[in-house]
Design an enzyme around this catalytic site. Structure first.
Site, PDB file in Angstrom:
ATOM      1  N   ALA A  65     -16.145  16.737 -18.466  1.00 50.79           N
ATOM      2  CA  ALA A  65     -16.788  18.043 -18.341  1.00 50.79           C
ATOM      3  C   ALA A  65     -16.248  18.937 -19.455  1.00 50.79           C
ATOM      4  O   ALA A  65     -15.137  18.726 -19.955  1.00 50.79           O
ATOM      5  CB  ALA A  65     -16.492  18.642 -16.978  1.00 50.79           C
ATOM      6  N   GLY A 109     -15.327  13.526 -16.167  1.00 54.04           N
ATOM      7  CA  GLY A 109     -16.731  13.520 -15.748  1.00 54.04           C
ATOM      8  C   GLY A 109     -17.555  12.462 -16.468  1.00 54.04           C
ATOM      9  O   GLY A 109     -18.556  11.980 -15.931  1.00 54.04           O
ATOM     10  N   GLU A 112     -17.055   9.424 -14.572  1.00 52.92           N
ATOM     11  CA  GLU A 112     -17.750   9.597 -13.289  1.00 52.92           C
ATOM     12  C   GLU A 112     -19.261   9.412 -13.440  1.00 52.92           C
ATOM     13  O   GLU A 112     -19.912   8.799 -12.593  1.00 52.92           O
ATOM     14  CB  GLU A 112     -17.403  10.969 -12.696  1.00 52.92           C
ATOM     15  CG  GLU A 112     -15.940  11.028 -12.239  1.00 52.92           C
ATOM     16  CD  GLU A 112     -15.453  12.425 -11.893  1.00 52.92           C
ATOM     17  OE1 GLU A 112     -15.714  13.356 -12.693  1.00 52.92           O
ATOM     18  OE2 GLU A 112     -14.823  12.597 -10.853  1.00 52.92           O
ATOM     19  N   GLU A 132      -7.877  14.243 -15.597  1.00 51.25           N
ATOM     20  CA  GLU A 132      -7.921  15.629 -15.136  1.00 51.25           C
ATOM     21  C   GLU A 132      -6.546  16.187 -14.782  1.00 51.25           C
ATOM     22  O   GLU A 132      -6.274  17.375 -14.942  1.00 51.25           O
ATOM     23  CB  GLU A 132      -8.844  15.749 -13.912  1.00 51.25           C
ATOM     24  CG  GLU A 132     -10.326  15.608 -14.204  1.00 51.25           C
ATOM     25  CD  GLU A 132     -10.839  14.176 -14.170  1.00 51.25           C
ATOM     26  OE1 GLU A 132     -10.011  13.225 -14.249  1.00 51.25           O
ATOM     27  OE2 GLU A 132     -12.061  13.997 -14.080  1.00 51.25           O
TER      28      GLU A 132
END
Ligand code: DAK
Length: 258
Positions: A65, A109, A112, A132
């Site tokens: 992200a 992300g 993911e 993260e």
């Protein structure tokens, strides 16, 4: 039409979505996730398309992200407005198969999103990780749930707690990815797999995807029952008749998706 992704159709039947924010290593911001969702839905709704490939660049599938966009949020904003959940769930609603073709970094992300796809084909330079913890948070788009299902608890904990990256060979050994190929063969391999899938009956393909996904959501007996009902339902399709007739007549099947 899109600014942060590129889309194209290969062989008239495979929808390809390439994440395209090269300067940020395809960091996933709100606009990109909106555009990815829109492109996925458009290909899913297009009768000509039988399979979808999501890919990035040679350097990065996606490095996570967008930290620059995320950095300024506080709890009230993330929780109160359910920050970034809105457009991260679209992939789950896609009924046609989605293949992730991953080269380079698939982090946070990015890892993911790759795991939300139905299976991952990796280039030999791929690197997977959930880093993260290094920036004071934890995975937020299913990493703590899908990694243990893919890798088992020990490797998932190792990745989530230490933030170490897993290379393509280890990812294949561990079951995170289905195949590893040389970088310059990645799209060829993904397209080949997509075309094989496109050659089968569309309804059976969708039912197969649905049944496998059910295994992650239900106890074994419910999942087996669900599979059985889908299996039985496929005997109402003309593709079942065609597939079996063709086998017995020793000729290639011509599926109609009906
Ligand atoms: N966000 C923003 N910019 C990024 C970025 C990211 N995740 N990753 C890389 N960039 C930018 C860098 O800032 C740099 O920009 P400039 O300095 O050139 O302007 C450019 O991309 C090139 O990066 P580097 O110079 O760092 O390149 P290197 O080859 O040296 O290193 C790297 C590559 C991938 C190892 C490194 O960039 C890196 O560590 N990046 C960050 C990886 C990371 O921490 N990812 C996890 C982010 S957190 C949720 C949904 C999703 C999420 C959470 C919740 N909900 C639905 C609730 C996801 C969270 C995350 O992914």
């Amino acid at each position: 039409m899109y600014e942060t992704i590129q889309t194209r159709v290969e062989a008239g039947k495979v929808g390809v979505i390439a994440l395209n924010r090269p300067k940020q290593l395809n960091a996933l911001n709100d606009q990109l996730m909106d555009e990815l969702g829109a492109a996925l839905k458009a290909f899913d709704a297009d009768d000509a398309i039988g399979c979808i490939i999501v890919t990035g660049s040679e350097k990065a599938f996606a490095a996570g992200a967008d930290i620059a966009a995320m950095a300024k949020y506080d709890f009230a904003e993330t929780y109160g407005r359910d920050y970034i959940s809105r457009n991260w769930e679209t992939m789950r609603s896609i009924r046609k198969p989605v293949i992730a073709a991953v080269a380079g970094f698939a982090l946070g992300g990015g890892c993911e999103v790759a795991m939300m796809c139905d299976f991952i084909i990796a280039a030999d330079n791929a690197k997977f990780g959930q880093p993260e913890i290094k920036i004071g948070i934890i995975p937020g788009a299913g990493g703590t749930q899908r990694l243990p299902r893919a890798l088992g608890k020990s490797k998932a904990m190792d990745m989530v707690l230490t933030a170490r990256m897993m290379d393509a060979a280890e990812a294949e050994r561990s079951g995170l990815v289905s195949r590893v190929v040389p970088l310059d063969k990645l799209m060829e391999e993904a397209l080949g797999a997509a075309l094989v899938i496109c050659s089968y009956g569309r309804l059976a393909v969708m039912a197969a995807k649905e049944a496998v996904n059910r295994s992650f959501e239900s106890p074994l007996s419910d999942g087996v029952l669900y599979e059985r009902r889908l299996f039985q339902a496929l005997f109402a399709t003309s593709d079942q008749k065609e597939g079996m007739d063709a086998f017995l007549a020793k000729r290639p099947a011509e599926f109609k998706g009906r």
